[in-house]
Design an enzyme around this catalytic site. Structure first.
Site, PDB file in Angstrom:
ATOM      1  N   SER A  70       0.804  -1.231   0.000  1.00 53.13           N
ATOM      2  CA  SER A  70       0.000   0.000   0.000  1.00 53.13           C
ATOM      3  C   SER A  70       0.833   1.276   0.000  1.00 53.13           C
ATOM      4  O   SER A  70       0.279   2.372  -0.169  1.00 53.13           O
ATOM      5  CB  SER A  70      -0.947   0.002   1.205  1.00 53.13           C
ATOM      6  OG  SER A  70      -1.922  -1.018   1.069  1.00 53.13           O
ATOM      7  N   ASP A  84     -17.227   1.118  -1.635  1.00 55.76           N
ATOM      8  CA  ASP A  84     -16.385  -0.050  -1.348  1.00 55.76           C
ATOM      9  C   ASP A  84     -17.156  -1.046  -0.489  1.00 55.76           C
ATOM     10  O   ASP A  84     -17.319  -0.843   0.714  1.00 55.76           O
ATOM     11  CB  ASP A  84     -15.114   0.399  -0.623  1.00 55.76           C
ATOM     12  CG  ASP A  84     -14.275  -0.783  -0.147  1.00 55.76           C
ATOM     13  OD1 ASP A  84     -14.421  -1.877  -0.724  1.00 55.76           O
ATOM     14  OD2 ASP A  84     -13.478  -0.608   0.793  1.00 55.76           O
ATOM     15  N   ASP A  91     -10.784  -6.569  -0.240  1.00 53.18           N
ATOM     16  CA  ASP A  91     -10.248  -5.370   0.401  1.00 53.18           C
ATOM     17  C   ASP A  91      -9.651  -5.784   1.741  1.00 53.18           C
ATOM     18  O   ASP A  91      -9.958  -6.864   2.269  1.00 53.18           O
ATOM     19  CB  ASP A  91     -11.361  -4.337   0.616  1.00 53.18           C
ATOM     20  CG  ASP A  91     -10.805  -2.963   0.969  1.00 53.18           C
ATOM     21  OD1 ASP A  91     -10.693  -2.132   0.056  1.00 53.18           O
ATOM     22  OD2 ASP A  91     -10.475  -2.734   2.143  1.00 53.18           O
ATOM     23  N   HIS A  97     -14.895  -0.006   3.156  1.00 52.17           N
ATOM     24  CA  HIS A  97     -14.717   1.325   3.741  1.00 52.17           C
ATOM     25  C   HIS A  97     -15.891   2.257   3.449  1.00 52.17           C
ATOM     26  O   HIS A  97     -15.824   3.443   3.775  1.00 52.17           O
ATOM     27  CB  HIS A  97     -13.434   1.962   3.181  1.00 52.17           C
ATOM     28  CG  HIS A  97     -12.182   1.238   3.580  1.00 52.17           C
ATOM     29  ND1 HIS A  97     -11.434   1.584   4.680  1.00 52.17           N
ATOM     30  CD2 HIS A  97     -11.554   0.174   3.020  1.00 52.17           C
ATOM     31  CE1 HIS A  97     -10.382   0.772   4.782  1.00 52.17           C
ATOM     32  NE2 HIS A  97     -10.434  -0.097   3.783  1.00 52.17           N
ATOM     33  N   CYS A 153      -7.619   2.105   1.331  1.00 48.39           N
ATOM     34  CA  CYS A 153      -8.705   1.345   0.720  1.00 48.39           C
ATOM     35  C   CYS A 153      -8.209   0.645  -0.551  1.00 48.39           C
ATOM     36  O   CYS A 153      -7.843   1.295  -1.530  1.00 48.39           O
ATOM     37  CB  CYS A 153      -9.869   2.274   0.389  1.00 48.39           C
ATOM     38  SG  CYS A 153     -11.193   1.475  -0.547  1.00 48.39           S
TER      39      CYS A 153
END
Length: 665
Positions: free
Chosen positions: A328, A352, A365, A371, A384
């Protein structure tokens, strides 16, 4: 009976004989004259030099190798002189093995010494002297001197040895020196520096020792000695002194380097910290490390096996050569690329649900249930995944490649030590040229989805990730990373700084940069790494990352407790601070440690406190971070200036007193 002689005929015969003899003599004298002319005139220079070489011996004077220091003048590599016991195989009368056994009765020679000697003999010429024992004591020297007549071809010499007083600390940066091998010798002999390496037996093998060999080596001197018919030195005719190598000053702060290595403890990983404004490397950590002193005399088989076969790979410079999926930590760069290309604006919202469907494949996710409604700011602050799955799909692999390449991903940074890995920044062209089978060369649309969250084929070094972070912090101005700050001339004491000119300015919109920086500030204030920055006296920007080592099956859930330790997720983190005028940018990975927020961000917080505030964590805090049990600092921090150096945890090797022994020609 009287014989009447023909006097005239006899006279003619006599005259012809005299003429022939005279011609022979004249021809012989002519040949002799021509030979003398050839030797005395035509070949005078050559033969005179040969005569001089028989009368004199040219002995090279090997220069002292330059020292290596950190940015504050702490010496990290130096030299000392010591006695060595050496054997010249071509001059030994008895078998070498027998000579060594006899020597063992006088001087302690271990099996590892014999193995190292045999290896070096195999790599050298028979006319070379090869050490059988190094660092002899005065008592051992005296014992051998009393029986020296028994050992023709064996002698004691004084040699310079390299010493790394802080042992394993920063070993991947400093590197080490070792005996010149056959291939290195061939390269030297073909180079313009061949004359300067006469008599030199050691050369830089790794790190700064290798990359700055030319500056550290110095200039070899010569000593012309008159010798007797037996080759014994009679007197010195003339000499030119050697010039020691220059001092190399690193940009590394060894206290910071020590702190980071302590914070990692026994865990594996890498951290690179840069000054975004200059490109100077402040810390360059690869864990685990090794002791470079093991290589100076030629590493023995047991130590080499332990290092080479260790599953932790201590010889691998993870910061320079280790490649990892960025996880990430890639998301801020993906978001910047989306803004630059117009694929997203900061206010575009997505929903999401906790997964993203592409065909029949379900991309999960990180948050169960998702999220909710997510914009760009929230996608970075809360990390996210679904947001970036959709973004990667909309951008496509080649557009991602075009946007990420200028930031340095998958590219050589040009740092001033050798061996940098390029990593992988995937594209359709990359896949066509990397695989042999036609079905493998084709790029599938589903392969693009994982690229958005820093997975898939993405594989970068921490150096590349730190360089990209520094470029982002520096508003698109790219500075070449460099570990050496300056080279200090040993004679004039004049420093020559390493160039700090920019290598490029990326055309990034200030508005877009501001959006990304604000989101990264949010990560440390209200996002995934907020806990680690509670109470910080400065504003920082960061991004956590967790990178998968292997892919979990679609219907299975990842559970670290049930997975082999070396197959668990990597913990990553990038940061820069202060956010408005950055003094430091870093990227780091803790291998198989799990969440970046728990195991990487706490280390980064201590690094930023050190650089910006001059604070060194308490011993209690360091111990807690090593165990992954401390996010916010605990205990009273210490001022960096008050931290004792060298610390108790480092058994700094004492440098022996130089031995004033003349080296025999």
């Amino acid at each position: 009976m009287n014989v009447i002689r023909n006097i005239q005929m006899d006279l003619n015969r006599f005259r012809s004989r005299v003429f022939v003899v005279t011609c022979v003599i004249l021809i012989a004298l002519g040949v002799l004259f021509l030979r003398l002319f050839y030797l005395q005139v035509i070949r005078y220079d050559e033969l005179n030099a040969a005569a001089e070489s028989n009368r004199t011996a040219i002995v090279p004077i090997v220069p002292n190798r330059g020292v290596i220091m950190d940015r504050n003048g702490v010496v990290l590599a130096t030299n000392y002189s010591a006695y060595t016991l050496e054997i010249t195989p071509s001059k030994v009368i008895a078998p070498v093995e027998e000579v060594i056994e006899q020597l063992s009765g006088i001087i302690d020679i271990q099996p590892r010494d014999k193995r190292r000697f045999k290896k070096q003999v195999d790599e050298s010429k028979s006319i070379d002297s090869v050490p059988i024992r190094n660092r002899l004591t005065d008592e051992e020297v005296a014992r051998f001197a009393a029986q020296r007549h028994r050992f023709p071809g064996v002698e004691i010499r004084a040699r310079l040895f390299r010493n790394y007083p802080y042992e394993q600390l920063a070993s991947h940066v400093i590197g080490y020196i070792g005996r010149i091998n056959t291939s290195e010798k061939a390269k030297i002999e073909e180079s313009e520096d061949a004359g300067n390496y006469r008599g030199t037996e050691y050369i830089g093998k790794l790190g700064v020792e290798q990359s700055y060999e030319h500056q550290l080596h110095g200039t070899t001197g010569v000593q012309e000695m008159e010798t007797s018919a037996g080759g014994r030195a009679v007197r010195r005719l003339n000499s030119s002194q050697s010039v020691p190598g220059n001092s190399v000053v690193l940009s590394i702060d060894i206290k910071l380097q020590k702190l980071v290595e302590d914070l990692y403890g026994t865990r594996r990983g890498a951290l690179v910290a840069l000054d975004p404004k200059t490109g100077e490397v402040l810390a360059f950590v690869s864990k685990p490390t090794f002791d470079p002193n093991l290589f100076v005399d030629g590493i023995d088989a047991d130590n080499w096996q332990a290092l080479n076969e260790s599953p932790d790979k201590p010889l691998l410079n993870r910061a320079l050569r280790g490649t990892y999926p960025p996880g990430s930590t890639y998301k801020p760069f993906m978001a910047l690329a989306a803004l630059q290309t117009g694929k997203r604006s900061e206010k575009v919202l997505i929903s999401d649900p906790g997964f993203f469907m592409f065909g029949n494949h379900r991309f999960r996710d990180d948050k169960e249930g998702g999220h909710g409604v997510v914009d760009m700011y929230k996608s970075i602050v809360e990390s996210c995944d679904t947001y970036y799955y959709t973004l990667a799909r909309d951008m496509g692999v080649d557009l991602i490649y075009e946007q990420m390449k200028p930031l340095g991903f998958g590219q050589i940074t040009g740092i001033d030590i050798l061996g940098e890995s390029r990593g992988i920044l995937p594209s359709t062209e990359w896949k066509r040229t990397s695989y042999k089978k036609a079905e493998q060369q084709r790029w599938y649309s589903g392969e693009t989805i994982s690229l958005g969250i820093g997975q898939g084929y993405n594989s970068f070094t921490m150096l590349q990730l730190a360089h990209a972070t520094a470029t982002l912090a520096n508003s698109g101005l790219k500075m070449r990373p460099h570990i050496v700050r300056e080279v200090l001339d040993v004679e004039t004491k004049v420093p020559t700084p390493v160039a700090k000119e920019p290598i490029g300015q990326l055309q990034l919109s200030p508005e877009h940069l501001d959006i990304i920086k604000r989101a990264m500030i949010g990560v440390n204030i209200e996002g995934t790494s907020a806990t680690s920055f509670v109470g910080a006296q400065y504003v920082s920007a960061g991004k956590t990352g967790t990178a998968q080592v292997f892919t979990v099956k679609q219907n299975e859930k990842y559970n670290a407790a049930t997975v082999d330790e070396r197959m668990r997720d990597h913990a990553l983190y990038i940061a820069f601070a202060p956010a408005d005028e950055p003094k430091v940018a870093l990227a780091m990975v803790v291998e198989n440690a799990g969440f970046g927020a728990q195991n990487a961000a706490p280390i980064a917080r201590r690094v930023l406190d050190f650089v910006i505030l001059g604070k060194y964590p308490s011993e209690e805090d360091i111990a807690a971070v090593q165990k992954g049990q401390a996010t916010r600092p605990i205990g009273k921090p210490r001022d960096v200036a008050n931290v004792p150096w060298p610390p108790k945890s480092i058994a700094a090797a004492a440098v022996p007193v130089p031995v004033p022994v003349p080296v025999k020609p």
